[in-house]
Write a protein that holds these residues in place. Structure first.
Motif, PDB file in Angstrom:
ATOM      1  N   GLY A 115      13.325  -5.833  -9.639  1.00 60.73           N
ATOM      2  CA  GLY A 115      14.441  -4.975  -9.246  1.00 60.73           C
ATOM      3  C   GLY A 115      14.126  -4.251  -7.953  1.00 60.73           C
ATOM      4  N   ARG A 116      15.057  -3.405  -7.517  1.00 60.96           N
ATOM      5  CA  ARG A 116      14.860  -2.651  -6.277  1.00 60.96           C
ATOM      6  C   ARG A 116      14.105  -1.346  -6.491  1.00 60.96           C
ATOM      7  N   SER A 117      14.071  -0.843  -7.732  1.00 65.35           N
ATOM      8  CA  SER A 117      13.409   0.433  -8.005  1.00 65.35           C
ATOM      9  C   SER A 117      11.897   0.295  -7.879  1.00 65.35           C
ATOM     10  N   ARG A 118      11.253   1.364  -7.412  1.00 67.89           N
ATOM     11  CA  ARG A 118       9.792   1.370  -7.296  1.00 67.89           C
ATOM     12  C   ARG A 118       9.108   1.399  -8.652  1.00 67.89           C
ATOM     13  N   ALA A 119       9.873   1.632  -9.711  1.00 70.50           N
ATOM     14  CA  ALA A 119       9.296   1.594 -11.046  1.00 70.50           C
ATOM     15  C   ALA A 119       9.143   0.166 -11.558  1.00 70.50           C
ATOM     16  N   MET A 120       9.698  -0.810 -10.847  1.00 68.24           N
ATOM     17  CA  MET A 120       9.612  -2.197 -11.268  1.00 68.24           C
ATOM     18  C   MET A 120       8.244  -2.793 -10.911  1.00 68.24           C
ATOM     19  N   ASP A 121       7.901  -3.884 -11.566  1.00 73.14           N
ATOM     20  CA  ASP A 121       6.639  -4.570 -11.270  1.00 73.14           C
ATOM     21  C   ASP A 121       6.738  -5.368  -9.981  1.00 73.14           C
ATOM     22  N   ILE A 122       7.864  -6.003  -9.759  1.00 72.00           N
ATOM     23  CA  ILE A 122       8.133  -6.715  -8.505  1.00 72.00           C
ATOM     24  C   ILE A 122       9.297  -6.002  -7.840  1.00 72.00           C
ATOM     25  N   VAL A 123       9.001  -5.309  -6.746  1.00 70.98           N
ATOM     26  CA  VAL A 123       9.987  -4.448  -6.071  1.00 70.98           C
ATOM     27  C   VAL A 123      10.536  -5.185  -4.857  1.00 70.98           C
ATOM     28  N   ILE A 124      11.833  -5.479  -4.876  1.00 74.75           N
ATOM     29  CA  ILE A 124      12.505  -6.131  -3.744  1.00 74.75           C
ATOM     30  C   ILE A 124      13.522  -5.128  -3.221  1.00 74.75           C
TER      31      ILE A 124
END
Length: 202
Positions: A115-124
């Motif tokens: 996802g776009r959130s910085r809480a995601m593991d893969i940040v796009i």
């Protein structure tokens, strides 16, 4: 101190108050007297409005550092991401089309939320067509050494090799993933020929 003098006509007067005899030349004494009074008022003004002594402002004590436990509670996402980034890389997504073209995204063990959130593991971050959280999931299963693409919790869809992902899809090397307006190539590291279990992590 008074400076008493006698004029040629025998009059005594104070030179500190008048330069001329006030009895012989009253017009000159009248002009001189206001000047002396104005000078006295000016001096008195300076004395009355002289700035008073200002005490020094005490220095501000330094702010004590935040305890480690409070810092972790204040920034839980940052600490979680740091712990996640210390895990070994098992593969990559390579962006071949879209705002982040040429950028690589490491894949870790277990589930990787995209996802776009910085809480995601893969940040796009650069593709606003990608959901902020859990647009898609890529899972690496260590016991079986396989990668699985899974639908996320978002309403938005994503595709593997131009087919929509509505259930678990096992990934193979160089599979194409389309997420938002971006396209990625899947590049595995772990598999039949490589595993982190074969190496010591001391």
């Amino acid at each position: 101190m008074r400076k008493v003098v006698q004029c040629p006509n025998g009059h005594y007067y104070d030179m500190n108050k008048s330069m001329y005899c006030p009895f012989c030349n009253p017009s000159a004494a009248a002009v001189q007297q206001p000047q002396q009074k104005a000078q006295y008022q000016y001096n008195n003004y300076q004395y009355n409005y002289r700035p008073q002594y200002q005490p020094a402002v005490p220095p501000v004590p330094p702010v004590p550092p935040m305890p480690q436990q409070q810092a972790a509670a204040a920034y839980p996402v940052q600490q979680e991401n740091d712990d996640r980034n210390r895990q070994p890389t098992v593969g990559w997504l390579v962006c071949v089309k879209g705002p982040s073209e040429g950028k690589t995204y490491p894949i870790r063990e277990n589930r990787n939320f995209i996802g776009r959130s910085r809480a995601m593991d893969i940040v796009i971050e650069n593709d606003d067509a990608i959901s902020r959280e859990k647009h898609a999931v890529i899972t690496y299963v260590p016991k079986q050494s396989i990668f699985i693409a899974q639908p996320g919790e978002s309403r938005e869809l994503f595709y593997v090799n131009d087919k929509v992902v509505l259930e678990n899809v096992q990934l193979k090397a160089k599979d194409k993933l389309e997420i938002g307006r971006s396209e990625f190539i899947f590049v595995p590291l772990c598999g039949e020929n490589f595993s982190w279990k074969d190496f010591s992590r001391d």
